[in-house]
Design a protein around this motif. Structure first.
Motif: not given
Ligand code: CAA
Length: 283
Positions: A90-97, A99-115
């Motif tokens: 959803v277009e909610d900045i807090e929800v998106k943030k 998701v990004f914090a969680e993805a950052d924690r678990c994705a490989p360091p070289e992974a791109i995180l796109a919105t």
């Protein structure tokens, strides 16, 4: 097989997952409840069958579907081993943030995180990740329906590196899309910035009694050559989404003159095709 994760299985997310699976990627598709994922998989199946009927699919729909793994809720497990995550929640900045914090924690360091955000600042979303990931946060904005719309906007936030922009443009090309790089993280990027003006102009003409909804849409379809008139397109996109985008753009300083007809539809929850009624009625 290269792996991606798509977070959010709604209108945009399911179409984005379908595109990556069609291009040969293994896709983890995440949403908060099993029912949303079931509906997403049904929609993908319907779409793949349509494409197969028209000879636009290289393989059997079931082979494409088998590359999509539904995941309930768990962003962390979905991004393990991925090269790219595309967030379409959803277009909610807090929800998106979150998701990004969680993805950052678990994705490989070289992974791109796109919105796939339509209107929120890429730079602000990037604040949710560790400093060393910020260059890999980028906008990858698809249009509805992602499978048929040829354009992807690639949006550069304040921290996004040129290397990330280049890689995301390459991903989009692998999906068969044309790309436009948006170098300034401005409200509405390019397409929604212009569409907002079109919708506003169309809506004010009707609000002032200068033309009817049908007249405006007919003029746009038969004279301007658009595939859908402004009101049909708002119903198709979802008037709730139009209101979200308008609001987010206003908050970011975009000067506009919101049209009461659009706001009324939002208040009445007449969102268009998805709710059975918007500017038009849907059986
Ligand atoms: N997958 C596969 N096939 C699909 C499909 C999908 N997701 N959606 C529709 N189709 C099929 C239809 O079933 C139909 O198939 P048949 O020929 O077998 O009946 C075919 O595509 C054509 O569709 P329609 O007959 O319904 O109508 P159409 O010719 O107008 O095409 C359209 C549909 C491609 C969506 C076209 O109307 C169009 O381009 N509309 C404009 C959409 C647009 O501007 N989208 C951007 C919105 S803005 C946005 O998304 C940004 C944002 O941030 C909010």
């Amino acid at each position: 097989m290269p792996k991606v994760a798509v977070i959010g299985a709604g209108t945009m997310g399911h179409g984005i997952a379908e595109l990556f699976a069609m291009a040969g990627y293994e896709v983890a598709l995440v949403d908060v409840a099993d029912e949303y994922l079931k509906r997403a998989l049904q929609n993908i199946e319907w779409s793949l069958k349509k494409l197969a009927e028209k000879g636009q699919l290289k393989e059997d729909p079931s082979a494409v579907l088998s590359r999509i793994r539904p995941v309930v809720g768990d962003v962390c497990s979905a991004v393990v081993g991925v090269e790219l995550m595309v967030e379409a929640v959803v277009e909610d900045i807090e929800v998106k943030k979150r998701v990004f914090a969680e993805a950052d924690r678990c994705a490989p360091p070289e992974a791109i995180l796109a919105t796939n955000t339509s209107s929120l600042p890429i730079t602000e979303i990037a604040e949710a990740v560790k400093p060393e990931r910020k260059t890999k946060v980028v906008g990858m904005h698809f249009f509805n329906p992602p499978v048929l719309m040829p354009l992807v906007e690639v949006i550069k936030g304040q921290y996004t590196s040129d290397e990330t922009v280049k890689k995301v443009a390459e991903y989009a090309q692998k999906l068969g899309k044309q790309t436009v790089v948006v170098n300034r993280d401005v409200p509405g990027f390019i397409v929604n910035r212009i569409l907002a003006r079109v919708n506003e102009a169309a809506c004010w003409m009707v609000a002032r009694g200068e033309a009817t909804i049908q007249e405006v849409d007919s003029a746009l379809i038969y004279k301007a050559g658009l595939p859908m008139g402004a009101f049909i397109l708002m119903d198709y996109t979802g008037i709730d989404v139009i209101c979200f985008i308008g609001d987010a753009m206003l908050k970011r300083g975009f000067k506009s003159h919101p049209c009461p007809l659009i706001l009324e539809k939002c208040q009445q929850k007449k969102y268009g095709v998805k709710s059975g009624e918007g500017f038009y009625k849907y059986p």
